[in-house]
Design an enzyme around this catalytic site. Structure first.
Site, PDB file in Angstrom:
ATOM      1  N   PRO A 166       0.823  -1.191   0.000  1.00  0.00           N
ATOM      2  CG  PRO A 166      -0.582  -1.493   1.788  1.00  0.00           C
ATOM      3  CD  PRO A 166       0.718  -1.907   1.264  1.00  0.00           C
ATOM      4  CD  GLU A 167       2.888   3.327  -4.326  1.00  0.00           C
ATOM      5  OE1 GLU A 167       3.073   4.537  -4.529  1.00  0.00           O
ATOM      6  OE2 GLU A 167       3.063   2.457  -5.188  1.00  0.00           O
TER       7      GLU A 167
END
Length: 271
Positions: A2-3
């Site tokens: 996840p960014e």
DNA sequence: AGTGCGGCCTGTCCGC
DNA sequence: TGCGGACAGGCCGCAC
């Protein structure tokens, strides 16, 4: 994995179910995450009330009246709100069961994620204290990027992925931002013009905001707090599109490795 | 100080 | 069918 958009989507998804809730039970099944979950965690949180759910960079900060849990999803982590009776999957490492009868459950096959607890200001924690500005804040602007990039020889793609420059830009959105800004990923950071810095800042903000609106990017196993995927993968211009035609000019997208990570770009649209 | 890598883990896919 | 190697949304900590 996840960014920033995926972490923000997770944060906003779990917050309404957590805020104001008293913790009924804490169940830790696997302490060996990136850093071990400290022995006192369960006792520090059990019976306490959730007072805030915030984000700094890719960390989710869950505030209790006893301290703050600092959660990182690593490459493969996800957080869901569910019924605690939901059958366990392999790699469901911990649950926080709430007074409402629901639970916050952390799932992370690769265990690059983490769960830390601090009784002092989390922003002073060693992992957070040295972080650069948030990309969606006013502090991250063209003048800032131009100033901090001077005399830096590193490639611009690695530069914008450096959390001492700006936080939240991971491997997907670095390639996507550079495409939108028309800048080749190998361009030396210190050689960017002020106009290019302005375009890059705008591109980073635009792509992150659009991805947040779409609920993030799901490539393999990322899911939001309600278990649904994000839809931004449909709007990626270059990421994981090697040899496919550029969506703007039809030139085949190229892939190469930078800092042990895959970079994707269009040699016609990016100079 | 800036830069480049190894390592932390599991799962999947691909070529032999 | 098995096996090795490469690769996958991150990022710390160490060499140079």
């Amino acid at each position: 994995m996840p960014e920033l958009p995926e972490v923000e989507t997770t944060r906003s998804g779990i917050a309404p179910s957590l805020l104001g809730q008293r913790v009924r039970e804490v169940i830790v099944r696997q302490r060996r995450l990136r850093w071990p979950i400290t022995a006192g965690f369960e006792a520090a949180v059990r019976g306490r009330v959730v007072t805030s759910v915030e984000r700094r960079a890719k960390y989710i900060l869950i505030g209790f009246d006893s301290g703050t849990a600092i959660v990182h999803l690593g490459m493969s982590g996800s957080l869901r709100i569910l019924d605690p009776a939901t059958p366990l999957l392999t790699h469901d490492h911990w649950d926080i069961v709430l007074g409402s009868g629901r639970a916050l459950r952390f799932h992370d096959p690769r265990r690059f994620g983490s769960l830390l607890f601090t009784q002092v200001d989390p922003h002073r924690h060693p992992l957070l204290a040295g972080l650069a500005p948030e990309p969606l804040s006013d502090a991250f602007d063209a003048d800032y990027l131009y100033r901090v990039s001077r005399r830096r020889k590193v490639a611009v793609k690695l530069f914008i992925m450096n959390s001492q420059v700006v936080v939240g830009v991971g491997n997907i959105y670095a390639s996507e931002s550079l495409f939108r800004a028309g800048i080749a990923p190998r361009r030396m950071a210190g050689r960017l013009t002020s106009e290019q810095c302005a375009r890059l800042v705008r591109a980073i903000k635009d792509v992150l905001r659009a991805a947040v609106r779409a609920g993030g990017t799901t490539l393999r196993d990322y899911v939001n707090a309600d278990g649904t995927p994000g839809y931004f993968s449909q709007r990626l211009f270059v990421y994981e599109r090697a040899e496919l035609p550029c969506r703007r000019c039809r030139t085949p997208i190229r892939q190469f490795v930078q800092g042990q990570r895959s970079t994707y770009w269009c040699p016609t649209c990016q100079k």
